[in-house]
Design a protein around this motif. Structure first.
Motif, mmCIF file in Angstrom:
data_model
loop_
_atom_site.group_PDB
_atom_site.id
_atom_site.type_symbol
_atom_site.label_atom_id
_atom_site.label_comp_id
_atom_site.label_asym_id
_atom_site.label_seq_id
_atom_site.Cartn_x
_atom_site.Cartn_y
_atom_site.Cartn_z
ATOM 1 N N LEU A 287 40.857 48.354 40.213
ATOM 2 C CA LEU A 287 40.640 48.773 41.604
ATOM 3 C C LEU A 287 40.903 50.279 41.666
ATOM 4 O O LEU A 287 42.041 50.721 41.810
ATOM 5 C CB LEU A 287 41.572 48.004 42.538
ATOM 6 N N GLU A 288 39.841 51.048 41.552
ATOM 7 C CA GLU A 288 39.969 52.502 41.419
ATOM 8 C C GLU A 288 40.156 53.207 42.756
ATOM 9 O O GLU A 288 40.402 54.418 42.786
ATOM 10 C CB GLU A 288 38.745 53.060 40.691
ATOM 11 N N SER B 108 45.190 50.262 36.922
ATOM 12 C CA SER B 108 44.871 50.529 35.512
ATOM 13 C C SER B 108 43.942 49.490 34.895
ATOM 14 O O SER B 108 43.450 49.669 33.777
ATOM 15 C CB SER B 108 46.166 50.610 34.695
ATOM 16 N N GLY B 109 43.712 48.379 35.606
ATOM 17 C CA GLY B 109 42.813 47.351 35.094
ATOM 18 C C GLY B 109 43.432 46.478 34.032
ATOM 19 O O GLY B 109 42.751 46.058 33.092
ATOM 20 N N HIS B 110 44.711 46.165 34.182
ATOM 21 C CA HIS B 110 45.403 45.301 33.228
ATOM 22 C C HIS B 110 45.741 43.963 33.875
ATOM 23 O O HIS B 110 45.551 43.770 35.077
ATOM 24 C CB HIS B 110 46.679 45.984 32.733
ATOM 25 N N GLY B 111 46.253 43.032 33.077
ATOM 26 C CA GLY B 111 46.668 41.737 33.602
ATOM 27 C C GLY B 111 45.531 41.011 34.294
ATOM 28 O O GLY B 111 44.417 40.913 33.761
ATOM 29 N N ALA C 14 52.517 45.334 48.064
ATOM 30 C CA ALA C 14 52.388 44.740 46.728
ATOM 31 C C ALA C 14 53.520 45.250 45.855
ATOM 32 O O ALA C 14 54.064 46.333 46.087
ATOM 33 C CB ALA C 14 51.041 45.074 46.109
ATOM 34 N N ASN C 15 53.862 44.464 44.842
ATOM 35 C CA ASN C 15 54.933 44.921 43.962
ATOM 36 C C ASN C 15 54.398 45.898 42.921
ATOM 37 O O ASN C 15 53.188 46.010 42.698
ATOM 38 C CB ASN C 15 55.663 43.742 43.328
ATOM 39 N N ALA C 16 55.324 46.619 42.305
ATOM 40 C CA ALA C 16 54.960 47.673 41.362
ATOM 41 C C ALA C 16 54.165 47.135 40.180
ATOM 42 O O ALA C 16 53.299 47.832 39.637
ATOM 43 C CB ALA C 16 56.220 48.378 40.866
ATOM 44 N N ILE C 17 54.433 45.894 39.793
ATOM 45 C CA ILE C 17 53.706 45.285 38.676
ATOM 46 C C ILE C 17 52.240 45.121 39.037
ATOM 47 O O ILE C 17 51.335 45.505 38.279
ATOM 48 C CB ILE C 17 54.311 43.916 38.326
ATOM 49 N N GLU C 18 51.993 44.558 40.220
ATOM 50 C CA GLU C 18 50.623 44.322 40.681
ATOM 51 C C GLU C 18 49.871 45.625 40.883
ATOM 52 O O GLU C 18 48.692 45.740 40.516
ATOM 53 C CB GLU C 18 50.653 43.546 41.995
ATOM 54 N N VAL C 19 50.537 46.615 41.471
ATOM 55 C CA VAL C 19 49.871 47.892 41.743
ATOM 56 C C VAL C 19 49.459 48.573 40.445
ATOM 57 O O VAL C 19 48.328 49.049 40.292
ATOM 58 C CB VAL C 19 50.777 48.817 42.573
ATOM 59 N N SER C 20 50.373 48.600 39.490
ATOM 60 C CA SER C 20 50.067 49.211 38.199
ATOM 61 C C SER C 20 48.917 48.492 37.503
ATOM 62 O O SER C 20 47.988 49.123 36.972
ATOM 63 C CB SER C 20 51.315 49.203 37.318
ATOM 64 N N ASP C 21 48.968 47.162 37.497
ATOM 65 C CA ASP C 21 47.900 46.376 36.871
ATOM 66 C C ASP C 21 46.556 46.618 37.564
ATOM 67 O O ASP C 21 45.522 46.771 36.912
ATOM 68 C CB ASP C 21 48.225 44.880 36.931
ATOM 69 N N ALA C 22 46.572 46.622 38.903
ATOM 70 C CA ALA C 22 45.329 46.744 39.658
ATOM 71 C C ALA C 22 44.655 48.087 39.423
ATOM 72 O O ALA C 22 43.444 48.163 39.206
ATOM 73 C CB ALA C 22 45.603 46.533 41.147
#
Length: 314
Positions: free
Chosen positions: A100-101, A90-93, A80-88
């Motif tokens: 996804l904790e 942290s619960g954003h986007g 996954a890209n860094a954007i998706e991982v960060s969002d997933a």
């Protein structure tokens, strides 16, 4: 049963358990065949398997489909890209309200370059020229891709309302819509096998460059802070890149589930770090991988098993 026999049986059971554990197959979630994500996962699976860790790619419609499977422990790894991982995490986007904790980044793989391609005989020369034209959009199975495409459009000085949006569930279907003549431009990753396939079936495609100035990069980062502009040089395998070209780039990550033991994650990361050439031999895009820069700050914590290895590089 004698004491010796009891010990023998116990030892045999321990060996069986260890053998079963060793033989356990690692499932790697990726996008569908023809995408760079799939090729990345296939290369990783091959290198891990060649080094004693059985791994199998399990493609699906998109990251929003398989990241939750990693979170639930039904898959072990993912691309996954860094954007998706960060969002997933942290619960954003797209993941607003349902973080996804139980997933974490394990390693930076390499910079990922994306853009919009058009037919070779198109009059369009820059991203701004997409205004008024039909472009693939929507990506319901890859929710983050809309934001990525929005960033590309912003860098070019236009927005999603300036294009005719051809709604598709994922980038593969977008490429197919392009081939069918329903779109004038399609969003995809440079270096993907699907782009080469589309090029062969349509008489040729080329990517549209971003403006190369600081203002364009600032507009890009207003939409996707993790992104940057990078000049991509032509080379074999980069279909549609016929001259040095500024494109959008961001990092792709190996993601791992919290259920995967620390020692297993450490072994995975070490194997990838120490076998760059084998990864390149399987998928040439890994030539951009930097084994000394597999830990980058994307705003969420790494798996502790990965940190036990990556901290040695910092």
């Amino acid at each position: 049963m004698s004491h010796l026999t009891t010990k023998t049986v116990a030892f045999a059971a321990l060996l069986l358990f260890a053998s079963a554990t060793q033989a356990q197959q690692l499932g790697i979630g990726t996008m569908g065949q023809g995408t760079s994500g799939y090729s990345m996962g296939a290369a990783i699976a091959r290198v891990l398997s060649d080094n004693g860790m059985d791994a199998l790619v399990q493609p699906s419609a998109g990251t929003s489909a398989y990241l939750p499977l990693i979170d639930m422990g039904e898959l072990d790894l993912g691309i996954a890209n860094a954007i998706e991982v960060s969002d997933a995490v942290s619960g954003h986007g797209y993941f607003e309200g349902h973080a996804l904790e139980n997933i974490a980044p394990a390693a930076r793989l390499y910079p990922f370059r994306v853009g919009v391609f058009v037919r070779d005989d198109s009059d369009m020369q820059m991203v701004a020229d997409l205004a008024g034209h039909a472009v693939t959009y929507g990506f319901t199975s890859q929710a983050t891709m809309n934001r990525v495409l929005d960033a590309i459009l912003a860098a070019g000085g236009i927005g999603p309302s300036d294009i005719e949006q051809v709604m598709v569930p994922n980038i593969i279907r977008g490429a197919e819509a392009f081939v069918a003549g329903r779109a004038d431009g399609a969003f995809f990753a440079a270096g993907s096998g699907k782009v080469t396939e589309v090029d062969a079936s349509t008489g040729g495609v080329r990517f549209l460059p971003l403006p190369g100035d600081d203002e364009a990069e600032a507009r890009l980062q207003e939409v996707v802070p993790q992104a940057y502009v990078e000049t991509l040089e032509p080379r074999e395998g980069l279909t549609g890149i016929d001259a040095p070209m500024p494109v959008m780039a961001y990092d792709y990550m190996l993601v791992v589930g919290a259920h995967v033991p620390d020692e297993t994650v450490a072994r995975i990361v070490t194997t990838l770090r120490d076998n760059k050439q084998a990864l390149v031999d399987s998928f040439s895009a890994f030539r951009s991988m930097d084994p000394a820069a597999m830990h980058v700050d994307i705003g969420v914590p790494y798996h502790p098993g990965a940190l036990s290895v990556l901290n040695d590089n910092d």
